[in-house]
Scaffold this active site. Structure first.
Site, PDB file in Angstrom:
ATOM      1  N   GLY A  87      51.853  38.969  39.603  1.00  0.00           N
ATOM      2  CA  GLY A  87      52.863  39.600  38.751  1.00  0.00           C
ATOM      3  C   GLY A  87      52.266  40.065  37.435  1.00  0.00           C
ATOM      4  CD  GLN A 127      40.788  37.473  42.769  1.00  0.00           C
ATOM      5  OE1 GLN A 127      41.173  36.432  42.269  1.00  0.00           O
ATOM      6  NE2 GLN A 127      41.472  38.588  42.664  1.00  0.00           N
ATOM      7  CG  ASP A 157      39.982  39.909  38.899  1.00  0.00           C
ATOM      8  OD1 ASP A 157      39.716  39.275  37.874  1.00  0.00           O
ATOM      9  OD2 ASP A 157      41.054  40.517  39.050  1.00  0.00           O
ATOM     10  CG  HIS A 206      48.629  44.585  39.246  1.00  0.00           C
ATOM     11  ND1 HIS A 206      48.862  44.205  37.943  1.00  0.00           N
ATOM     12  CD2 HIS A 206      47.980  43.553  39.831  1.00  0.00           C
ATOM     13  CE1 HIS A 206      48.387  42.985  37.754  1.00  0.00           C
ATOM     14  NE2 HIS A 206      47.850  42.565  38.879  1.00  0.00           N
ATOM     15  CB  SER A 256      48.277  39.748  33.679  1.00  0.00           C
ATOM     16  OG  SER A 256      48.350  40.546  34.831  1.00  0.00           O
TER      17      SER A 256
HETATM   18  O1  PAF Z   1      43.845  38.436  41.221  1.00  0.00           O
HETATM   19  C1  PAF Z   1      44.933  37.810  41.288  1.00  0.00           C
HETATM   20  O2  PAF Z   1      45.956  38.210  40.742  1.00  0.00           O
HETATM   21  C2  PAF Z   1      44.982  36.507  42.080  1.00  0.00           C
HETATM   22  O3  PAF Z   1      43.798  35.799  41.957  1.00  0.00           O
HETATM   23  C3  PAF Z   1      45.359  36.704  43.559  1.00  0.00           C
HETATM   24  C4  PAF Z   1      44.311  37.486  44.326  1.00  0.00           C
HETATM   25  C5  PAF Z   1      46.707  37.405  43.655  1.00  0.00           C
HETATM   26  C6  PAF Z   1      45.491  35.328  44.232  1.00  0.00           C
HETATM   27  O4  PAF Z   1      46.447  34.545  43.611  1.00  0.00           O
END
Ligand code: PAF
Length: 283
Positions: free
Chosen positions: A31, A153, A150, A37, A186
């Site tokens: 969110g 990630q 990220d 996003h 965010s």
């Molecule tokens: O990048 C994010 O917002 C979070 O790490 C994700 C990939 C939604 C997992 O909670």
């Protein structure tokens, strides 16, 4: 736009879509949506028939001293943004649905999760891969959209997808930036006006690195020193790490090579920000 709170409910719709042989694009989020996003959603809409967005502030990826409680949750605004962006389904589960009593299964991508942000945030990536694995099983998308901001990630999730044979294509989209270069996040919402101005030093430092490389510098330690010097000029900044690593395995590099990743994490005041660039072919 349909909103689902339970895996069973969204599963029924997903089955219907899959029977119709329609492609599903999935954007997982916590969110507090921003243009970063929205660019993922736009790409998902371009390449698929159905776009699913999840909104879940995942407690498993926050350390005990991190910002889980104060993490922004502007849910009304998020839903409105998704509606306007043409999202088809929102998956909006609660903590108890995702982690019911007795929950005890976690997904861990070893090695990659111990370096860079992994060393400052132990357990963080274990929480990320666990929730993303669950979300992939619930949404069963054809394509998963993640942001390059990220980078670690994205790499870890791509590794998990490969290792565990998830039938999904991972798409990593470019970082979206403010006009002055600050990467959208965010967490930028936590910054005071002064800190917001100081925060631009992260992207300036990466630009400096690119310029040094364009001018022929290849020694990673020299570039790291220059980056650190620049960032340290801001009194509000505390460097967590500045690293130049191989994008395949996140191992530190002594010399710059095409496709390597320059990544940094810096606390501006109390807010920890990250940014990175992939060095282009010119190097
Ligand atoms: O990048 C994010 O917002 C979070 O790490 C994700 C990939 C939604 C997992 O909670």
């Amino acid at each position: 736009m349909k909103i689902f709170n339970s895996p069973d409910r969204i599963s029924v719709e997903i089955n219907r879509i899959r029977l119709g042989k329609k492609r599903i694009g999935f954007v997982p989020t916590m969110g507090a949506l921003h243009a970063g996003h929205l660019s993922l959603i736009k790409q998902a809409a371009k390449e698929n028939n159905t776009v699913v967005v999840s909104i879940f502030v995942n407690p498993a990826q926050f350390g005990p001293k991190e910002d889980l409680k104060k993490y922004p949750r502007p849910i009304k605004k998020d839903l409105e943004l998704c509606r306007k962006a043409g999202v088809d389904f929102i998956f909006l589960p609660g903590n108890k649905i995702m982690y019911p009593q007795g929950y005890s299964t976690f997904v861990n991508v070893e090695g990659l999760n111990e370096v860079l942000c992994g060393s400052a945030r132990p357990g963080h990536f274990r929480g990320v891969t666990t929730v993303v694995a669950k979300l992939l099983n619930i949404v069963r998308p054809d394509a998963l959209y993640l942001g390059q901001k990220d980078a670690q990630q994205a790499l870890i999730i791509a590794r998990m997808v490969k290792d565990l044979n998830f039938p999904v294509k991972v798409k990593v989209m470019p970082t979206i930036r403010e006009n002055d270069g600050l990467a959208l996040s965010s967490r930028n919402a936590y910054l005071s006006k002064k800190e917001r101005n100081d925060a631009v030093v992260l992207s300036k430092a990466l630009l400096l690195a690119q310029t040094l490389i364009d001018n022929g510098q290849r020694q990673a330690n020299r570039i790291i020193t220059r980056i650190k010097q620049l960032i340290s000029k801001k009194r509000s900044a505390r460097i967590d790490y500045v690293s130049i690593v191989d994008l395949e395995n996140l191992m530190p590099l002594k010399k710059i090579k095409p496709g390597c990743l320059i990544a940094l994490a810096v606390k501006i005041g109390k807010t920890r920000l990250i940014d990175n660039i992939i060095i282009n072919e010119k190097a």
